[in-house]
Design an enzyme around this catalytic site. Sequence first.
Site, PDB file in Angstrom:
ATOM      1  N   CYS A  14       0.841  -1.193   0.000  1.00  0.00           N
ATOM      2  CA  CYS A  14       0.000   0.000   0.000  1.00  0.00           C
ATOM      3  C   CYS A  14       0.879   1.246   0.000  1.00  0.00           C
ATOM      4  CB  CYS A  14      -0.887  -0.035   1.245  1.00  0.00           C
ATOM      5  SG  CYS A  14      -1.940   1.404   1.443  1.00  0.00           S
ATOM      6  N   PRO A  15       0.586   2.206  -0.826  1.00  0.00           N
ATOM      7  CA  PRO A  15      -0.558   2.373  -1.713  1.00  0.00           C
ATOM      8  C   PRO A  15      -0.270   2.001  -3.163  1.00  0.00           C
ATOM      9  CG  PRO A  15       0.535   4.479  -1.520  1.00  0.00           C
ATOM     10  CD  PRO A  15       1.341   3.481  -0.703  1.00  0.00           C
TER      11      PRO A  15
END
Length: 75
Positions: A14-15
């Site tokens: 993430c992200p």
Amino acid sequence: MEHDAELDAIGLLCPLPVLKARKRLASLESGQILQVLADDPAAVVDVPHFCAEAGHHLIAQDDAGGVQRYLIQKA
């Protein structure tokens, strides 16, 4: 299900899976389908949220052996 493009985001945290999906979707025509493969546990929340916020349609999501698969239809 058939798809028009594929993004292999396995190994990305993430992200990055969502950021790369956004970039890949930008090159597709409206209505085309992107398949995203990911293994980041946060993607289970991030990808559906991204689709809802951006107006894309999350057609399907499943998990097989620790690899998540998402089918996203571009808005």
